[in-house]
Design a protein around this motif. Structure first.
Motif, PDB file in Angstrom:
ATOM      1  N   UNK A 351       2.772 -12.615  69.186  1.00 55.26           N
ATOM      2  CA  UNK A 351       2.312 -13.534  68.130  1.00 55.26           C
ATOM      3  C   UNK A 351       0.911 -14.061  68.452  1.00 55.26           C
ATOM      4  N   UNK A 352       0.674 -14.385  69.707  1.00 55.53           N
ATOM      5  CA  UNK A 352      -0.635 -14.903  70.096  1.00 55.53           C
ATOM      6  C   UNK A 352      -1.734 -13.868  69.849  1.00 55.53           C
ATOM      7  N   UNK A 353      -1.491 -12.625  70.200  1.00 54.11           N
ATOM      8  CA  UNK A 353      -2.486 -11.571  69.962  1.00 54.11           C
ATOM      9  C   UNK A 353      -2.769 -11.394  68.474  1.00 54.11           C
ATOM     10  N   UNK A 354      -1.707 -11.460  67.692  1.00 49.90           N
ATOM     11  CA  UNK A 354      -1.870 -11.352  66.239  1.00 49.90           C
ATOM     12  C   UNK A 354      -2.712 -12.512  65.718  1.00 49.90           C
ATOM     13  N   UNK A 355      -2.403 -13.727  66.196  1.00 48.06           N
ATOM     14  CA  UNK A 355      -3.129 -14.898  65.717  1.00 48.06           C
ATOM     15  C   UNK A 355      -4.615 -14.847  66.080  1.00 48.06           C
ATOM     16  N   UNK A 356      -4.909 -14.449  67.303  1.00 47.67           N
ATOM     17  CA  UNK A 356      -6.305 -14.362  67.727  1.00 47.67           C
ATOM     18  C   UNK A 356      -7.077 -13.353  66.885  1.00 47.67           C
ATOM     19  N   UNK A 357      -6.423 -12.249  66.543  1.00 50.33           N
ATOM     20  CA  UNK A 357      -7.075 -11.243  65.690  1.00 50.33           C
ATOM     21  C   UNK A 357      -7.316 -11.791  64.291  1.00 50.33           C
ATOM     22  N   UNK A 358      -6.338 -12.517  63.754  1.00 49.09           N
ATOM     23  CA  UNK A 358      -6.472 -13.067  62.399  1.00 49.09           C
ATOM     24  C   UNK A 358      -7.553 -14.144  62.342  1.00 49.09           C
ATOM     25  N   UNK A 359      -7.670 -14.942  63.396  1.00 46.53           N
ATOM     26  CA  UNK A 359      -8.714 -15.972  63.419  1.00 46.53           C
ATOM     27  C   UNK A 359     -10.098 -15.334  63.303  1.00 46.53           C
ATOM     28  N   UNK A 360     -10.303 -14.206  63.973  1.00 45.71           N
ATOM     29  CA  UNK A 360     -11.607 -13.541  63.921  1.00 45.71           C
ATOM     30  C   UNK A 360     -11.935 -13.024  62.525  1.00 45.71           C
ATOM     31  N   UNK A 361     -10.929 -12.894  61.670  1.00 46.51           N
ATOM     32  CA  UNK A 361     -11.159 -12.435  60.299  1.00 46.51           C
ATOM     33  C   UNK A 361     -11.508 -13.573  59.352  1.00 46.51           C
ATOM     34  N   UNK A 362     -11.491 -14.809  59.832  1.00 48.17           N
ATOM     35  CA  UNK A 362     -11.788 -15.963  58.976  1.00 48.17           C
ATOM     36  C   UNK A 362     -13.291 -16.094  58.767  1.00 48.17           C
ATOM     37  N   UNK A 363     -13.824 -15.142  58.025  1.00 48.52           N
ATOM     38  CA  UNK A 363     -15.254 -15.095  57.722  1.00 48.52           C
ATOM     39  C   UNK A 363     -15.427 -14.866  56.225  1.00 48.52           C
ATOM     40  N   UNK A 364     -16.680 -14.935  55.775  1.00 50.92           N
ATOM     41  CA  UNK A 364     -16.957 -14.792  54.343  1.00 50.92           C
ATOM     42  C   UNK A 364     -16.715 -13.378  53.836  1.00 50.92           C
ATOM     43  N   UNK A 365     -16.450 -12.445  54.727  1.00 49.34           N
ATOM     44  CA  UNK A 365     -16.173 -11.066  54.301  1.00 49.34           C
ATOM     45  C   UNK A 365     -14.735 -10.871  53.818  1.00 49.34           C
ATOM     46  N   UNK A 366     -13.860 -11.854  54.081  1.00 48.53           N
ATOM     47  CA  UNK A 366     -12.439 -11.650  53.809  1.00 48.53           C
ATOM     48  C   UNK A 366     -11.850 -12.814  53.023  1.00 48.53           C
ATOM     49  N   UNK A 367     -10.734 -12.517  52.354  1.00 51.76           N
ATOM     50  CA  UNK A 367      -9.929 -13.549  51.689  1.00 51.76           C
ATOM     51  C   UNK A 367      -8.681 -13.811  52.525  1.00 51.76           C
ATOM     52  N   UNK A 368      -7.982 -14.902  52.208  1.00 48.22           N
ATOM     53  CA  UNK A 368      -6.738 -15.202  52.919  1.00 48.22           C
ATOM     54  C   UNK A 368      -5.685 -14.133  52.664  1.00 48.22           C
TER      55      UNK A 368
END
Length: 494
Positions: A351-368
């Motif tokens: 779960x931690x690895x998944x969360x860290x990867x998802x946090x890096x996607x929190x940029x203007x290039x992506x939607x939720x």
């Protein structure tokens, strides 16, 4: 006559009199009573010029200007005489008879004026040629000594004008006539009012409903979406408040972890979290927390919080505080014994690895929504690595299988409400100034016979609050430990 008076009175009467009060005597500030903290009465909370802690009159004015601008631009190709916004605040609700629940102001109303007293209404009228594009009028409960004796002071219309800096204020009893006069002299206006979910049913039934059925307006619109578009992008002052809210909750989580042990009641951890947030100057918890030991962590919104947490069980806590109107939202999962079992550690690190990867996607290039789809794929891959999913599953099948282990979305917007700005789609690209949660989870019910025994009854979620910027995301809750080593180290220090 003097000899019959008390000695202190006689002494006071004999004091020399003078008219030179301004020379040697200190200035005395007359302090009136307000229905909410102000800089004069609460200098430890507010600075001069602030309506609520950290938010100035100028910022509230800017919000109102931006809202009216959005409405005008929406109708710039249509001939309308005027725009009027009716934004009611919340009213008190009661547990029983005259025992109220803690009051929580309607957040769109609070966002636009900062007034915190129940039963108030904000009116905005567009005004051509006016520097600020509108006039703002606040209708408030009038002063009433009998009610104030029981419920505390009211600001009244004069106090409300001083507190908020709106253009004018009236007693709430004047609202009906005000709207009648407006419709009489402004035919063909656009009415902005949320009638389907009125926050003040009394005002809606007695006044606003009658105003709506008059055929004077050209169009009826819901202002909620426009207001939430503004609310979704946080100002620097709002970011500071949310960062502080996140810091308070993060520190509180550490103390709750240290406090936990085998045999502890979930209710005790709830109470500890509430206490630790409040002594750090948070007003309240932002929502009823989830404190779920063992298999109960597989109930996503478990809030009974009344069971004993046994040795070798994990506890999942989803909690956050509200600090001057802004919420934090954190989830951590840890072993009350102080040590993860091998199976718990495998799932936790997944779960931690998944969360860290998802946090890096929190940029203007992506939607939720795009981050959510990425989360499902990552969950599927991690479960394949552990051996809980068939290694032959690909793409759509893998995501479908992952949903069985995580039935919720990866994120929501965060702000004045925990699940903030619900009218804003999660399919739009993120923008700088947005604050979102990132909260993947893996949930395996103890009745799940498709997985080895040691994985059954484990529910894990890890959640942080993330600020979207022009470049890298910033984790506001980075002070809350979440690696296995850090958590076990904290538990060992207990």
């Amino acid at each position: 006559m003097l000899k019959n008076m008390p000695r202190l009175t006689r002494l006071l009467l004999r004091l020399p009199k003078t008219n030179n009060y301004n020379i040697h005597q200190p200035k005395i500030l007359v302090c009136r009573h307000f229905g909410q903290p102000v800089a004069l009465t609460h200098p430890h909370l507010l600075n001069d010029g602030e309506v609520t802690p950290g938010i100035t009159k100028l910022e509230y004015l800017t919000r109102r200007v931006n809202l009216v601008d959005k409405a005008i631009n929406l109708y710039k190709q249509v001939q309308v005489s005027n725009h009027i916004f009716i934004i009611p605040g919340a009213v008190k609700s009661y547990m029983t008879n005259d025992i109220p629940y803690p009051f929580h102001q309607q957040t769109d109303f609070l966002y636009l004026c900062g007034f915190q007293e129940p039963g108030s209404v904000l009116i905005l009228e567009s005004a051509k040629g006016k520097a600020n594009n509108h006039t703002s009028t606040l209708f408030v409960p009038e002063k009433n000594p009998d009610k104030e004796l029981w419920d505390g002071p009211r600001s009244g219309k004069d106090g409300a004008l001083t507190v908020t800096g709106v253009d004018s204020t009236h007693n709430i009893s004047d609202l009906e006539k005000y709207l009648y006069d407006f419709s009489k002299f402004n035919p063909g206006f656009v009415l902005w009012y949320r009638f389907d979910k009125p926050s003040n049913v009394t005002v809606h039934n007695a006044i606003c409903h009658e105003f709506m059925i008059e055929p004077k307006y050209r169009s009826l619109e819901d202002p909620t979406r426009l207001c939430q578009q503004l609310r979704s992008i946080k100002s620097p002052a709002e970011i500071d408040l949310m960062h502080k809210s996140a810091e308070i909750s993060s520190e509180a989580f550490i103390d709750v972890m240290k406090f936990s042990k085998p045999g502890v009641n979930e209710s005790a951890l709830y109470a500890k979290m509430d206490f630790e947030c409040r002594i750090r100057e948070a007003e309240i918890l932002a929502y009823p927390p989830v404190v779920a030991g063992g298999n109960r962590a597989n109930i996503i919104h478990y809030i009974n919080n009344d069971q004993i947490i046994n040795d070798e069980e994990l506890v999942l806590m989803d909690a956050g505080c509200e600090y001057h109107g802004y919420a934090s939202d954190i989830t951590r999962t840890w072993p009350v014994s102080g040590k993860f079992t091998l199976a718990q550690k495998q799932l936790y690190n997944a779960v931690l690895n998944i969360q860290l990867s998802c946090i890096q996607l929190c940029t203007v290039q992506f939607s939720l929504d795009q981050i959510y789809h990425a989360m499902l794929t990552l969950i599927g891959v991690q479960l394949q690595h552990i051996g809980l999913l068939d290694s032959q599953l690909k793409s759509t099948q893998l995501m479908k299988a992952a949903k069985e282990y995580c039935p919720h979305h990866v994120s929501h917007y965060l702000g004045m409400d925990v699940h903030d700005t619900g009218e804003i789609s999660r399919s739009i690209n993120l923008q700088p100034g947005m604050i979102v949660t990132v909260e993947p989870g893996i949930y395996i019910n103890k009745k799940n016979k498709t997985v080895p025994y040691e994985f059954r009854g484990i529910g894990i979620r890890i959640e942080d609050d993330v600020l979207v910027t022009d470049s890298k995301p910033i984790v506001l809750t980075d002070g809350c430990p979440k690696t296995v080593d850090d958590i076990e180290s904290i538990m060992a220090s207990n």
